[in-house]
Design a protein around this motif. Structure first.
Motif, short mmCIF file in Angstrom:
data_model
loop_
_atom_site.label_atom_id
_atom_site.label_comp_id
_atom_site.label_asym_id
_atom_site.label_seq_id
_atom_site.Cartn_x
_atom_site.Cartn_y
_atom_site.Cartn_z
N GLY A 142 -6.07 -31.97 19.95
CA GLY A 142 -6.82 -31.38 21.04
C GLY A 142 -8.18 -30.84 20.66
N VAL A 143 -8.50 -30.85 19.36
CA VAL A 143 -9.79 -30.34 18.90
C VAL A 143 -10.80 -31.50 18.86
CG1 VAL A 143 -11.00 -29.23 16.99
CG2 VAL A 143 -8.65 -28.55 17.55
N PRO A 144 -11.99 -31.33 19.40
CA PRO A 144 -12.98 -32.42 19.40
C PRO A 144 -13.56 -32.65 18.00
CG PRO A 144 -13.94 -30.45 20.35
CD PRO A 144 -12.49 -30.13 20.11
N LEU A 145 -12.95 -33.56 17.26
CA LEU A 145 -13.31 -33.77 15.86
C LEU A 145 -14.33 -34.88 15.65
CD1 LEU A 145 -9.83 -33.42 14.08
CD2 LEU A 145 -11.64 -31.71 14.29
N VAL A 146 -14.70 -35.60 16.69
CA VAL A 146 -15.66 -36.69 16.54
C VAL A 146 -17.07 -36.10 16.56
CG1 VAL A 146 -16.58 -38.81 17.53
CG2 VAL A 146 -14.10 -38.40 17.50
N ALA A 147 -17.70 -36.07 15.40
CA ALA A 147 -19.07 -35.55 15.32
C ALA A 147 -20.08 -36.59 15.77
CB ALA A 147 -19.37 -35.12 13.88
N ARG A 148 -19.80 -37.86 15.46
CA ARG A 148 -20.75 -38.93 15.83
C ARG A 148 -20.02 -40.25 15.87
NH1 ARG A 148 -24.89 -42.25 13.20
NH2 ARG A 148 -24.35 -41.43 11.15
N THR A 149 -20.29 -41.02 16.92
CA THR A 149 -19.78 -42.38 17.03
C THR A 149 -20.93 -43.35 16.85
OG1 THR A 149 -18.04 -41.69 18.57
CG2 THR A 149 -18.57 -44.03 18.50
N HIS A 150 -20.80 -44.23 15.87
CA HIS A 150 -21.85 -45.23 15.61
C HIS A 150 -21.31 -46.58 16.03
CE1 HIS A 150 -25.28 -47.07 13.57
NE2 HIS A 150 -24.43 -47.96 13.08
N ARG A 151 -21.89 -47.11 17.10
CA ARG A 151 -21.49 -48.41 17.62
C ARG A 151 -22.61 -49.40 17.36
NH1 ARG A 151 -19.96 -49.65 23.95
NH2 ARG A 151 -18.83 -51.60 23.61
N ALA A 152 -22.37 -50.32 16.45
CA ALA A 152 -23.41 -51.24 16.03
C ALA A 152 -23.85 -52.13 17.18
CB ALA A 152 -22.91 -52.11 14.88
N ARG A 153 -25.13 -52.37 17.24
CA ARG A 153 -25.68 -53.29 18.23
C ARG A 153 -26.56 -54.30 17.50
NH1 ARG A 153 -24.80 -48.50 20.65
NH2 ARG A 153 -24.00 -48.52 22.80
N PRO A 154 -25.92 -55.34 16.96
CA PRO A 154 -26.67 -56.31 16.14
C PRO A 154 -27.82 -56.95 16.92
CG PRO A 154 -24.31 -56.67 15.97
CD PRO A 154 -24.49 -55.69 17.06
#
Length: 387
Positions: free
Chosen positions: A375-387
């Motif tokens: 339940g704790v928001p642990l995602v500091a950053r999501t990197h989704r590649a866009r080639p």
């Protein structure tokens, strides 16, 4: 021109690469080199290439592959919170509630549906999901199913035609006529917008015979096969999925020994949806039984307004560890590489050389915190590649 970015200062890097240690391919004090949206190298930061265009410091955080959510229903109208409240007060879950969402979805404008979908996609990415599937199934007319798939295709390549979700009210007295519609004009309209075809093979929805016919029709149009089965009770849906070489059979709450053996001897992934059992108070599927039998297992959110209105894969991991007999490593694998296998993708769900550079920087020193701190928001950053 190629661009090389080095992500360094990684306290714990989960690669799911057998070249690295343990079942998760973990590298401590690590770095990852990305070139044009692809992983080209992972290893100790001390051995990282130095001739790069950009260096990004993870500050000692854990980095994991982006989650692959292989089962969602994100394009819909309306709200079913009253139904959820009633279930929590003791009313049992059944497949029929889908029809209320169908009515609301038909009434919604395309702009309303697109706007809501954008909010859900933002939720997914904020919680670490970088690849996701979206099903239709809340229109159940030729025009509405085509509309839902077209909208889904604006945000993902993993689109699934689920015209066979339930029989709509206007066909209640003649379900075979609805099967004719699904396998005829509806499939004609929807196949150009879909990669997959799916059926809710369950009491109150579609029989095994109807499901076989619908899935075969989709396969003949080049669509891959998926299947909802064994959610509300045991049945022949798992056997059908294996027979048709389905990429995934989803729910798998009630399995016989024969079902488990069939899955273990097949390429079909068992996709478990812990948010459903959390929201419906049904028994949780026994992931331990499947894993020990050698079945490939995925975790997905089944984000939908009726039986699992969560878009959080970290939540699903925590529930799977607490309630389904999975270790944290098994649950993380199922939510990343397992989801990729359920979509028959080799380019996502891991951080091996050649993979898309889709990764998540956690606000935590270890992947274990995904279950350790539910339940704790642990995602500091999501990197989704866009080639």
């Amino acid at each position: 021109m190629s661009r090389a970015t080095l992500l360094t200062g990684i306290g714990e890097l989960v690669t799911l690469d057998p070249e690295h240690a343990g079942p998760l391919g973990i590298v401590a004090d690590a770095a990852l080199l990305e070139v044009d949206g692809r992983v080209v190298w992972t290893g100790p930061a001390s051995a990282a290439p130095r001739d790069v265009d950009e260096v990004v410091d993870a500050g000692g955080a854990a980095v994991i592959p982006g989650f692959v959510d292989s089962h969602t229903h994100l394009v819909f109208g309306g709200d079913r919170s009253a139904e959820f409240e009633a279930r929590m007060a003791g009313r049992p879950y059944s497949a029929g509630g889908i029809r209320s969402t169908v009515a609301a979805t038909r009434a919604a404008s395309e702009g309303e549906l697109r706007s809501r979908l954008a909010r859900f996609v933002a939720e997914l990415e904020a919680q670490g999901t970088t690849t996701f599937e979206i099903k239709s199934g809340y229109g159940l007319t030729v025009e509405d199913e085509e509309r839902l798939l077209r909208l889904a295709g604006e945000v993902t390549d993993e689109t699934t035609f689920l015209g066979a979700h339930v029989v709509p009210p206007e066909y209640a007295e003649d379900p075979q006529a609805y099967v004719e519609l699904v396998t005829g004009p509806m499939l004609d309209a929807c196949a150009p917008h879909a990669r997959w075809i799916d059926v809710f093979c369950e009491s109150g929805a579609f029989t095994v015979e109807q499901s076989r016919r619908i899935l075969a029709a989709g396969a003949s149009r080049g669509l891959g096969v998926r299947l909802h089965a064994s959610q509300l009770g045991p049945g022949d849906g798992v056997a059908l999925a294996v027979e048709l070489d389905a990429a995934s059979v989803d729910h798998c709450t009630y399995l016989t020994d024969a079902d488990v053996a069939a899955l273990a001897g097949s390429s079909t992934v068992a996709t478990l949806l812990p948010g459903v059992e959390f929201s419906t108070r049904q028994p949780y599927p026994d992931a331990r039984r499947l894993i020990e039998a050698g079945v490939r297992v995925a975790l997905a959110s089944d984000c939908n307004p009726g039986s699992s209105f969560t878009s959080s894969m970290p939540f699903c991991i925590a529930v799977a560890v607490r309630e389904m007999g999975m270790t944290v490593a098994e649950a993380l694998r199922a939510a990343t590489l397992g989801g990729a296998e359920a979509l028959r993708r080799t380019d996502v769900g891991h951080l091996r050389p050649g993979a898309r550079a889709d990764y998540v920087v956690l606000d935590a020193p270890s992947h274990v915190h995904l279950a350790y701190r539910p339940g704790v928001p642990l995602v500091a950053r999501t990197h989704r590649a866009r080639p």
